[in-house]
Design a protein around this motif. Structure first.
Motif, short mmCIF file in Angstrom:
data_model
loop_
_atom_site.label_atom_id
_atom_site.label_comp_id
_atom_site.label_asym_id
_atom_site.label_seq_id
_atom_site.Cartn_x
_atom_site.Cartn_y
_atom_site.Cartn_z
N UNK A 97 1.48 -11.02 0.49
CA UNK A 97 1.92 -9.83 -0.23
C UNK A 97 2.60 -8.88 0.76
N UNK A 98 3.84 -8.50 0.48
CA UNK A 98 4.64 -7.66 1.36
C UNK A 98 4.93 -6.33 0.67
N UNK A 99 4.50 -5.26 1.28
CA UNK A 99 4.78 -3.93 0.73
C UNK A 99 3.75 -3.49 -0.30
N UNK A 100 4.18 -2.56 -1.15
CA UNK A 100 3.26 -1.89 -2.08
C UNK A 100 3.05 -2.68 -3.38
N UNK A 101 2.61 -3.92 -3.24
CA UNK A 101 2.36 -4.79 -4.39
C UNK A 101 1.07 -4.33 -5.08
N UNK A 102 1.12 -4.04 -6.38
CA UNK A 102 -0.10 -3.64 -7.09
C UNK A 102 -1.15 -4.75 -7.08
N UNK A 121 7.39 -6.09 -2.70
CA UNK A 121 7.96 -4.89 -3.30
C UNK A 121 8.79 -4.26 -2.19
N UNK A 122 10.10 -4.56 -2.20
CA UNK A 122 10.96 -4.01 -1.14
C UNK A 122 11.01 -2.48 -1.22
N UNK A 123 11.15 -1.87 -0.07
CA UNK A 123 11.23 -0.41 -0.03
C UNK A 123 9.88 0.23 -0.27
N UNK A 129 1.33 1.70 -5.65
CA UNK A 129 0.06 1.93 -4.96
C UNK A 129 0.26 2.34 -3.49
N UNK A 130 -0.26 3.49 -3.13
CA UNK A 130 -0.10 4.03 -1.79
C UNK A 130 1.05 5.01 -1.69
N UNK A 159 5.37 3.00 -11.64
CA UNK A 159 4.20 3.47 -10.93
C UNK A 159 3.25 2.31 -10.74
N UNK A 160 2.00 2.50 -11.08
CA UNK A 160 1.02 1.44 -10.95
C UNK A 160 0.78 0.67 -12.24
N UNK A 161 1.57 0.94 -13.27
CA UNK A 161 1.38 0.32 -14.59
C UNK A 161 2.37 -0.82 -14.83
N UNK A 162 1.87 -1.98 -15.21
CA UNK A 162 2.74 -3.11 -15.53
C UNK A 162 3.49 -2.82 -16.83
N UNK A 163 4.75 -3.20 -16.86
CA UNK A 163 5.57 -3.04 -18.06
C UNK A 163 6.26 -4.37 -18.36
N UNK A 164 6.61 -4.57 -19.64
CA UNK A 164 7.25 -5.79 -20.11
C UNK A 164 8.24 -6.31 -19.22
#
Length: 164
Positions: A97-102, A121-123, A129-130, A159-164
């Motif tokens: 996992x690279x970066x801010x992966x939920x 999650x690039x950038x 998260x974080x 944000x931290x919420x999964x979307x379709x």
């Protein structure tokens, strides 16, 4: 007379032994409810990385942190492409996992076990998260699955919420 005839619904010694034998024959990962272990490589001065570690811990992951000032070498060793690099890199059950992966995306990765190197999650998307900010609206971003077969969107978030 068989005990189960006298007492319908009662577990007999024979059926109890059979049940125990069946449970012992199950693969260990089926019965495992232990937290997944994640090794996080982060810069010692990065506060957003610390926030991501707290996010993983609150999601039930057992996290070990290894601080490093040469994260580019860690990424190279683990096969993270330069354009997917973020501010921290982790190792979780053979994935990166690279970066801010939920945490929910990491959990899904570990449950589905696709053929890949990892997720990125690039950038540093605001709201990931974080990277939570009180007065800034959360950004929409993608979690990218990457590996020898290329790249594809694994999940989408606001944000931290999964979307379709």
């Amino acid at each position: 007379m068989d005990e189960s005839v006298k007492y319908p619904g009662r577990l007999t010694r024979r059926s109890a032994f059979g049940l125990v034998a069946a449970l012992l024959a199950l693969p260990r990962h089926v019965a495992a409810a232990e937290p997944s272990e994640i090794l996080v490589h982060k810069d010692p001065n990065c506060s957003c990385c610390t926030g991501w570690v707290r996010h993983l811990q609150s999601a039930g992951f057992a996290v070990t942190v290894r601080e490093s000032t040469v994260l580019h070498l860690v990424r190279r060793r683990l096969g993270v492409p330069d354009d997917l690099a973020a501010c921290h890199t982790a190792e979780a059950s053979g994935y990166v996992p690279e970066g801010h992966v939920p945490a929910v995306a990491v959990r899904r990765l570990l449950e589905t076990r696709p053929e890949a190197i990892g997720l990125a999650v690039p950038g540093m998307p605001v709201g990931s998260p974080g990277m939570e900010r009180e007065r800034a609206p959360a950004e929409r971003y993608e979690v990218v699955l990457f590996g020898a077969k290329g790249r594809q969107t694994f999940m989408r978030f606001v944000g931290g919420e999964a979307v379709g």
